[in-house]
Design a protein around this motif. Structure first.
Motif, PDB file in Angstrom:
ATOM      1  N   GLU A  21       0.837  -1.209  -0.013  1.00 52.74           N
ATOM      2  CA  GLU A  21       0.025   0.094  -0.139  1.00 52.74           C
ATOM      3  C   GLU A  21       0.888   1.206   0.035  1.00 52.74           C
ATOM      4  N   ASP A  22       1.835   1.351   0.767  1.00 54.06           N
ATOM      5  CA  ASP A  22       2.892   2.484   1.011  1.00 54.06           C
ATOM      6  C   ASP A  22       3.573   2.533  -0.522  1.00 54.06           C
ATOM      7  N   VAL A  23       3.920   1.322  -1.220  1.00 59.15           N
ATOM      8  CA  VAL A  23       4.562   1.475  -2.533  1.00 59.15           C
ATOM      9  C   VAL A  23       3.466   2.094  -3.607  1.00 59.15           C
ATOM     10  N   VAL A  24       2.405   1.582  -3.688  1.00 52.65           N
ATOM     11  CA  VAL A  24       1.512   1.962  -4.417  1.00 52.65           C
ATOM     12  C   VAL A  24       1.004   3.397  -4.496  1.00 52.65           C
ATOM     13  N   ASP A  25       0.696   4.005  -3.150  1.00 53.61           N
ATOM     14  CA  ASP A  25       0.622   5.359  -2.672  1.00 53.61           C
ATOM     15  C   ASP A  25       1.807   6.221  -3.170  1.00 53.61           C
ATOM     16  N   ALA A  26       3.003   5.880  -3.320  1.00 54.86           N
ATOM     17  CA  ALA A  26       4.208   6.564  -3.644  1.00 54.86           C
ATOM     18  C   ALA A  26       4.130   6.916  -5.105  1.00 54.86           C
ATOM     19  N   VAL A  27       3.807   5.874  -5.669  1.00 52.93           N
ATOM     20  CA  VAL A  27       3.700   5.604  -7.309  1.00 52.93           C
ATOM     21  C   VAL A  27       2.526   6.544  -7.737  1.00 52.93           C
ATOM     22  N   VAL A  28       1.443   6.369  -7.163  1.00 50.29           N
ATOM     23  CA  VAL A  28       0.213   7.251  -7.417  1.00 50.29           C
ATOM     24  C   VAL A  28       0.671   8.816  -7.456  1.00 50.29           C
ATOM     25  N   ASP A  29       1.326   9.110  -6.232  1.00 42.20           N
ATOM     26  CA  ASP A  29       1.578  10.320  -6.019  1.00 42.20           C
ATOM     27  C   ASP A  29       2.632  10.851  -6.937  1.00 42.20           C
ATOM     28  N   PHE A  30       3.513  10.149  -7.377  1.00 41.08           N
ATOM     29  CA  PHE A  30       4.599  10.520  -8.583  1.00 41.08           C
ATOM     30  C   PHE A  30       3.953  10.692  -9.825  1.00 41.08           C
ATOM     31  N   VAL A  31       2.879   9.811 -10.057  1.00 43.47           N
ATOM     32  CA  VAL A  31       2.326   9.994 -11.356  1.00 43.47           C
ATOM     33  C   VAL A  31       1.499  11.010 -11.392  1.00 43.47           C
TER      34      VAL A  31
END
Length: 199
Positions: A21-31
């Motif tokens: 979930e942390d990894v996905v949140d970081a990717v979403v924030d970057f995108v």
């Protein structure tokens, strides 16, 4: 015994889900941030150079081939400049500086890495194995490397000019209430955290 095994399995699954979930949140924030265009533009220009190399590898050299590769690299460098020229209505001075630094760093890494780890080693191998200088392989390597280098240099020069222009326009249009945003206090939102709002 079985209860402890089930409990341990649930804990492992929960920790795994939390980590993803942390990894996905970081990717979403970057995108969602505008800085992703810098990455897309630089990766696209590199891919265009590689595709041009493959296309020209066994074909007789021509100016049209070089022009095609050059235009493709320039187009993706223009994509990389999008967040520099249009940082968003709520972008602070720190946002503009951060995305400009990201653009400069990635563009330099793109062109320098391509020449250091790509063009120079290949040319060295051509010399060692005595590849005929009239071979299309020489022109393919030089076409692709030169097109990428010139596109990146043009992107760097344009990025510096555009960033200065954006700073000037924002500073001129900022009122007293925005003075803290364009000061040097560094309280702006980080670029990669999705801080740029859409226009």
């Amino acid at each position: 015994m079985f209860d402890s095994i089930r409990s341990s399995h649930r804990r492992r699954r929960f920790s795994r889900d939390w980590e993803w979930e942390d990894v996905v949140d970081a990717v979403v924030d970057f995108v969602r941030s505008r800085s992703v265009w810098v990455v897309v533009g630089n990766m696209g220009s590199w891919v265009c150079a590689v595709m041009g190399l493959v296309y020209c590898w066994s074909r007789p050299p021509s100016f049209a081939q070089y022009a095609m590769i050059q235009l493709a690299c320039l187009a993706f460098q223009a994509v990389a400049l999008i967040p520099v020229g249009w940082p968003g209505k709520s972008a602070t001075r720190r946002d503009v500086d951060d995305v400009s630094d990201l653009h400069e760093g990635m563009t330099l890494m793109n062109v320098c890495g391509s020449w250091i780890f790509g063009v120079f080693p290949v040319v060295g191998l051509f010399i060692i194995f005595d590849v005929d200088t009239e071979s299309p392989r020489w022109s393919a390597v030089l076409f692709s490397g030169t097109a990428l280098m010139l596109a990146c240099v043009a992107g760097l020069i344009t990025g510096v000019f555009v960033c200065d222009k954006v700073r000037t326009l924002r500073s001129a249009g900022a009122g007293p209430s925005d003075a803290s945003d364009w000061g040097d206090s560094g309280d702006g939102v980080d670029v990669d955290s999705g801080g740029f709002d859409g226009d």
